[in-house]
Design a protein around this motif. Structure first.
Motif, mmCIF file in Angstrom:
data_model
loop_
_atom_site.group_PDB
_atom_site.id
_atom_site.type_symbol
_atom_site.label_atom_id
_atom_site.label_comp_id
_atom_site.label_asym_id
_atom_site.label_seq_id
_atom_site.Cartn_x
_atom_site.Cartn_y
_atom_site.Cartn_z
ATOM 1 N N LYS A 288 -7.800 7.441 -21.857
ATOM 2 C CA LYS A 288 -8.297 7.566 -21.136
ATOM 3 C C LYS A 288 -6.560 6.794 -20.177
ATOM 4 O O LYS A 288 -6.244 6.388 -20.735
ATOM 5 N N LEU A 289 -6.512 6.997 -18.653
ATOM 6 C CA LEU A 289 -5.368 6.879 -17.893
ATOM 7 C C LEU A 289 -6.229 6.000 -16.855
ATOM 8 O O LEU A 289 -7.179 5.610 -16.248
ATOM 9 N N ILE A 290 -5.212 4.216 -17.219
ATOM 10 C CA ILE A 290 -5.454 3.881 -16.214
ATOM 11 C C ILE A 290 -4.096 3.743 -15.243
ATOM 12 O O ILE A 290 -2.785 2.953 -16.044
ATOM 13 N N LEU A 291 -3.401 3.745 -13.668
ATOM 14 C CA LEU A 291 -2.965 3.010 -12.537
ATOM 15 C C LEU A 291 -3.494 1.627 -12.288
ATOM 16 O O LEU A 291 -4.149 1.499 -11.588
ATOM 17 N N TYR B 221 0.652 -1.216 -0.748
ATOM 18 C CA TYR B 221 -0.157 0.278 -0.091
ATOM 19 C C TYR B 221 0.938 1.452 -0.275
ATOM 20 O O TYR B 221 0.155 2.196 -0.799
ATOM 21 N N PRO B 222 1.970 1.157 0.828
ATOM 22 C CA PRO B 222 2.562 2.634 0.921
ATOM 23 C C PRO B 222 3.048 3.094 -0.486
ATOM 24 O O PRO B 222 3.405 4.007 -1.064
ATOM 25 N N ALA B 223 4.176 2.082 -1.303
ATOM 26 C CA ALA B 223 4.388 2.565 -2.809
ATOM 27 C C ALA B 223 3.739 2.592 -3.578
ATOM 28 O O ALA B 223 3.639 3.523 -4.386
ATOM 29 N N TYR B 224 2.131 1.680 -3.678
ATOM 30 C CA TYR B 224 0.942 2.362 -4.220
ATOM 31 C C TYR B 224 0.409 3.492 -4.423
ATOM 32 O O TYR B 224 0.437 4.303 -5.702
ATOM 33 N N PHE B 225 0.276 4.158 -2.847
ATOM 34 C CA PHE B 225 -0.515 5.137 -2.910
ATOM 35 C C PHE B 225 1.137 6.672 -3.133
ATOM 36 O O PHE B 225 0.648 7.087 -3.444
ATOM 37 N N ALA B 226 2.118 6.153 -2.867
ATOM 38 C CA ALA B 226 3.511 6.818 -3.155
ATOM 39 C C ALA B 226 2.859 7.128 -4.559
ATOM 40 O O ALA B 226 3.058 8.078 -5.792
ATOM 41 N N ARG B 227 3.428 5.418 -5.632
ATOM 42 C CA ARG B 227 3.151 6.051 -6.886
ATOM 43 C C ARG B 227 1.737 6.319 -7.213
ATOM 44 O O ARG B 227 1.728 7.385 -8.268
ATOM 45 N N LEU B 228 0.620 6.193 -6.997
ATOM 46 C CA LEU B 228 -0.501 7.000 -7.235
ATOM 47 C C LEU B 228 -0.243 8.423 -7.108
ATOM 48 O O LEU B 228 -0.767 9.135 -7.784
ATOM 49 N N ARG C 196 7.013 3.637 -16.076
ATOM 50 C CA ARG C 196 6.675 2.365 -15.147
ATOM 51 C C ARG C 196 7.355 2.383 -14.077
ATOM 52 O O ARG C 196 7.983 3.598 -13.715
ATOM 53 N N ALA C 197 6.773 2.215 -12.700
ATOM 54 C CA ALA C 197 6.985 2.681 -11.329
ATOM 55 C C ALA C 197 8.499 1.976 -11.601
ATOM 56 O O ALA C 197 8.983 0.944 -12.642
ATOM 57 N N GLN C 198 9.220 3.192 -10.901
ATOM 58 C CA GLN C 198 10.888 2.173 -10.777
ATOM 59 C C GLN C 198 11.060 1.406 -9.977
ATOM 60 O O GLN C 198 10.393 1.130 -8.335
ATOM 61 N N PRO C 199 12.109 0.159 -10.129
ATOM 62 C CA PRO C 199 12.302 -0.829 -9.572
ATOM 63 C C PRO C 199 12.415 -0.124 -7.720
ATOM 64 O O PRO C 199 13.521 0.596 -7.583
ATOM 65 N N GLN C 200 12.519 -0.669 -6.802
ATOM 66 C CA GLN C 200 12.302 -0.624 -4.984
ATOM 67 C C GLN C 200 13.521 -1.732 -5.011
ATOM 68 O O GLN C 200 13.967 -2.868 -5.722
#
Length: 368
Positions: A336-339, A89-96, A358-362
């Motif tokens: 349209k935009l989709i996360l 969740y923290p990574a997802y919402f930071a990405r949002l 794209r999300a950067q690898p952690q």
């Protein structure tokens, strides 16, 4: 600020014009000139009025609808977002927050859909809090819609209060039949979901009316609602629950663009074409069925709606085409935009198509 229109509304003036609307449907949609936006190191062309979907996939869906679009895979598709849960969740919402900041001051429609957004209340509450914080930073949602089967709203009714505080424009509540047994054959709720029972559904709708605008959404099927008498019986039931707006949707037209599976087979076997229903409601503009009044037509880039008044209800009939959706997505204009749940921001339901970022690898955690 002049807000963009997501679709085009017209009222047929003659029977011939209404017939042309029905024949041409979404093909009569006239795209507005796109707007350019710099984001993620590139310039993008955007359709005015485009919508943003943070794909709801924190847990598996609470139902297994026989028509589920998330179980369909295009011939040119790569992977299904529905297969990957949001597990950080923290990574997802930071990405949002990261993906929406470039769109500050650009009006977006918010479409809360994917699997079932209410299935994991903690995720939905955090999503709403994050989006509210982004609005304070200048992100603009000119329309906010939740598409839901209602399962989480029955078990966590306080979600309605959170959605009300968030300023939800409307809630589209899926129910495919007024008989709970028939509805269960189509929507196939998990057995531990109280919403599958009509008494719980009615109680939930009654609670929601005090906080949100509720629109019933009914998928037309041969097993369920298929004829105009079926439609009128369903409307009497919905009106008895206090619902004032109902949409009847034809199963989206696939036209051979998806890999065959049990879902595509069910969709084609159960399809109820919209044209005979429209012909029964209003054979011509001047001679509608008693009790029905034509109010206009809506054209979108892959869908067509007809609006009617029936007694005290607004009734909408909708048809749509997935090939038309794919054709629009294949242009150099983002529709349209989709996360996606892996952090990919794309202009397509396929997370490997029309990728913006794209999300950067952690980095891997170091051992002490």
């Amino acid at each position: 600020m002049t807000l963009p229109s997501r679709n085009q509304f017209r009222v047929a003036a003659t029977a011939a014009e209404l017939a042309r609307f029905r024949e041409q449907a979404w093909r009569l949609y006239e795209p507005a000139p796109p707007t350019e936006l710099a984001a993620f190191g590139q310039h993008w062309r955007l359709r005015p009025g485009l919508t943003f979907t943070p794909f709801a996939n924190a847990v598996r869906c609470t139902a297994h609808c026989a028509f589920c679009s998330e179980e369909l895979q295009r011939y040119d598709g790569h992977q299904l977002t529905a297969r990957r849960l949001i597990d950080d969740y923290p990574a997802y919402f930071a990405r949002l927050r990261e993906v929406l900041r470039p769109f500050r001051h650009w009006p977006l429609g918010l479409s809360l859909s994917g699997l079932e957004a209410t299935a994991e209340p903690r995720w939905l509450r955090e999503l709403l809090a994050t989006l509210t914080a982004l609005e304070a930073e200048g992100v603009v949602f000119d329309e906010k819609v939740l598409y839901t089967n209602g399962s989480g709203l029955a078990t966590s009714p306080d979600l309605a209060l959170a959605l009300q505080d968030f300023g939800l424009t409307r809630l589209e509540l899926s129910r495919c039949h007024d008989d709970e047994g028939v509805n269960q054959q189509i929507m196939r709720f998990n057995r531990n979901q109280p919403i599958r029972h009509n008494a719980v559904y009615a109680h939930t709708v009654g609670w929601l009316h005090g906080h949100l605008a509720v629109k019933n959404s009914c998928i037309l099927t041969r097993l369920g609602i298929a004829t105009l008498p079926d439609v009128e019986r369903y409307l009497a039931w919905a009106a008895g629950l206090g619902v004032r707006q109902v949409v009847f949707r034809e199963l989206s037209r696939l036209e051979g663009s998806y890999l065959p599976n049990v879902f595509t087979d069910w969709i084609e076997q159960q399809r109820v074409p919209i044209e005979p229903l429209l012909g029964a409601v209003a054979p011509t503009l001047d001679a509608p069925r008693p009790g029905w009044k034509y109010a206009g037509s809506t054209f979108g880039y892959y869908y067509y709606n007809e609006h009617y008044r029936y007694q005290q209800l607004e009734v909408i009939f909708e048809t749509s085409s997935y090939p038309a959706l794919q054709a629009a997505n294949a242009t150099n204009v983002l529709q349209k935009l989709i996360l996606h749940s892996d952090g990919t921001l794309a202009g397509d339901w396929d997370p490997d198509s029309r990728v913006l970022s794209r999300a950067q690898p952690q980095p891997a955690a170091t051992q002490p």
